[in-house]
Design an enzyme around this catalytic site. Structure first.
Site, PDB file in Angstrom:
ATOM      1  CG  HIS A 267      -1.683   8.195  -3.149  1.00  0.00           C
ATOM      2  ND1 HIS A 267      -0.354   8.535  -3.000  1.00  0.00           N
ATOM      3  CD2 HIS A 267      -2.408   9.231  -2.644  1.00  0.00           C
ATOM      4  CE1 HIS A 267      -0.280   9.740  -2.433  1.00  0.00           C
ATOM      5  NE2 HIS A 267      -1.506  10.172  -2.214  1.00  0.00           N
ATOM      6  N   GLY A 268      -2.571   3.424  -2.818  1.00  0.00           N
ATOM      7  CA  GLY A 268      -3.170   2.169  -3.233  1.00  0.00           C
ATOM      8  C   GLY A 268      -2.713   1.574  -4.547  1.00  0.00           C
TER       9      GLY A 268
END
Length: 190
Positions: free
Chosen positions: A155-156
């Site tokens: 999810h970064g």
């Protein structure tokens, strides 16, 4: 002993003494028997909840870090979870110390995350605090994110070299487990 005379229901006199009566002895024996019975049930119940030998064997692990050069990180496993052990360079330590801790989502300094006198060794659980993915950045050639630490590809989330969350959805820094140095080159985790 003082004696007391009482009348029975049939009109005869009965002599009672202040000492232990037969009824008292029966009550004490019954309570003792119940206590022993309760203990004999509880002891096996409690001991069956103790961890097994294979679980106790995983309670701690020792890692030799003598081959880890400054700027390198290694992955290991503890309690079936990935662990990152990073040997920070003086530049990485300086960069981590320059960050305003108050500006961080989960405010911790590098000194809070390392042991005194061993600030170059950072030991963290290799599990992103967002949804439990394993971040990249511990192995050579992996993406380290915008802050040179770790990057979670799910999810970064971006972590800095002190494994502190700097960008992305993760709410907390990578967790630092209990650990100690058994020698200059051996770390005991757990």
């Amino acid at each position: 002993m003082a004696e007391q005379v009482t009348m029975n229901q049939d009109g005869t006199a009965a002599v009672e003494s202040d000492g232990v009566r037969r009824r008292d002895f029966i009550n004490i024996a019954a309570v003792s028997f119940a206590g022993v019975g309760g203990a004999s049930v509880l002891i096996p119940l409690i001991t069956q909840m103790a961890p097994s030998k294979d679980v106790l064997a995983q309670a701690s692990t020792e890692v030799d870090v003598s081959a880890v050069q400054p700027g390198q990180a290694i992955k290991t496993v503890w309690r079936k979870q990935p662990m990152f052990i990073r040997n920070l360079t003086p530049e990485e330590i300086s960069a981590a110390d320059k960050v305003d801790v108050a500006s961080l989502r989960d405010p911790q300094s590098l000194a809070d995350r390392t042991l005194p006198g061993k600030t170059n060794w950072l030991v963290t659980l290799g599990v992103c605090t967002h949804l439990g993915c394993v971040p990249l950045g511990a192995a050579a050639g992996e993406v380290k994110g915008e802050f040179g630490g770790y990057f979670c590809p799910c999810h970064g989330s971006h972590y800095d070299t002190a494994a502190r969350i700097r960008k992305g959805p993760a709410p907390k820094n990578l967790e630092v487990p209990e650990y100690e140095f058994l020698s200059d080159t051996v770390i005991k985790i757990g």
